[in-house]
Design an enzyme around this catalytic site. Sequence first.
Site, short mmCIF file in Angstrom:
data_model
loop_
_atom_site.label_atom_id
_atom_site.label_comp_id
_atom_site.label_asym_id
_atom_site.label_seq_id
_atom_site.Cartn_x
_atom_site.Cartn_y
_atom_site.Cartn_z
N GLY A 1 -18.62 -22.15 -5.91
CA GLY A 1 -18.10 -22.36 -4.46
C GLY A 1 -17.44 -23.93 -4.42
N GLU B 1 -30.90 -14.35 -11.42
CA GLU B 1 -30.01 -13.12 -11.09
C GLU B 1 -30.42 -12.12 -12.25
OE1 GLU B 1 -26.23 -14.06 -9.22
OE2 GLU B 1 -26.29 -15.26 -10.89
N SER C 1 -25.76 -20.40 -15.97
CA SER C 1 -26.21 -20.58 -14.67
C SER C 1 -27.67 -20.24 -14.83
CB SER C 1 -25.70 -19.64 -13.89
OG SER C 1 -25.65 -18.27 -13.92
N LYS D 1 -17.82 -8.25 -17.69
CA LYS D 1 -18.62 -9.32 -17.30
C LYS D 1 -20.02 -9.34 -17.36
CE LYS D 1 -18.44 -13.68 -15.47
NZ LYS D 1 -18.14 -13.83 -13.99
N ASN E 1 -22.60 -11.27 -19.36
CA ASN E 1 -23.56 -12.20 -18.76
C ASN E 1 -25.25 -11.46 -19.25
OD1 ASN E 1 -22.27 -14.00 -17.36
ND2 ASN E 1 -21.75 -12.47 -15.56
N GLY F 1 -22.27 -23.89 -4.69
CA GLY F 1 -22.88 -24.11 -6.12
C GLY F 1 -21.71 -24.50 -6.97
N GLY G 1 -21.27 -20.86 0.43
CA GLY G 1 -22.10 -21.19 -0.90
C GLY G 1 -21.38 -22.26 -1.93
N ASN H 1 -21.70 -12.55 -10.04
CA ASN H 1 -22.28 -11.93 -11.02
C ASN H 1 -23.00 -10.63 -10.85
OD1 ASN H 1 -21.17 -13.84 -12.79
ND2 ASN H 1 -23.46 -15.11 -12.63
#
Length: 290
Positions: A12, A254, A242, A176, A180, A9, A7, A96
Amino acid sequence: MNIGVIGLGAVGMFVAAELSKHHEVTGYARRHEQIEKIHINGIQYGGKKLKVKVSHINEISEHDLYIVCVKQTQLDDCLIYLNRIKKKALVLFLQNGLGHLEKIESLPHHIFVGTNEYGILKKSDYEVKLTGKGQIQFRKLDDDHRHLEDKLVHELSTKEFVLKKSDQLLNILHEKLIINSVINPLTAIFEVKNGFVIENDYLKKIAYQLTEEACEVLAMDEKKMWERVKTVCLNTKENYSSMVVDIQNNRQTEIDYINGYLLNKSEQALTHQLIYNLIKGKESLARDNT
């Protein structure tokens, strides 16, 4: 070490770029367009052009360590490829949310779970920028072979890339998740930078309510977490989350693995239900307009 980063992104590319300074790194991506761009340009990071091998995920090969940086929405497809690698391989997941833990616990590998606290901005398919210093905290998912945590810290951790083992990882993942669940959807709904969440009095009130509800669901300290939310907003005030980027690029977010996770744990998180529905509405509108 010989490392495969799955990955490419923002996270990554950051991981691949930092580790390529001291290790042999191969990045794995799905889009041939991105692969070609990195072949030509390398990964541009910190004012430097870092040469990183890159291949299609279909060509995954053997490495000492795999670091999985795909989003939750892409994880199911990724697990198909991980089933091709040797048993007892070392695999570190950096996602996440918390929805992935049940999916990965039965894999026949040495599984590590971590959380990224660096601020990272993806500028293009081959450019990534560090916007906030941090660390990556991790631990082995089970209690067998815990000495491997020390091995990874010894091999990988540097002044610029801090890898820290933690016995309190579930608590860290909960923190976290709460952060988020507040910042990501609010910034995505209004398509604003992170700092706006606490700069705007109306959003700030909603942010506090989301924090309060999430803390009740996860049995976390409300006052402590509200301070953490505000600190992250301040430290990353110029960043777009994101989820903003996903909405602007008509991609699935997500939300199911963040706010959706909280909703699955409680029927009382009414503000999270509203926020969840608003994000799902934006996703639906984006699909209808494409």
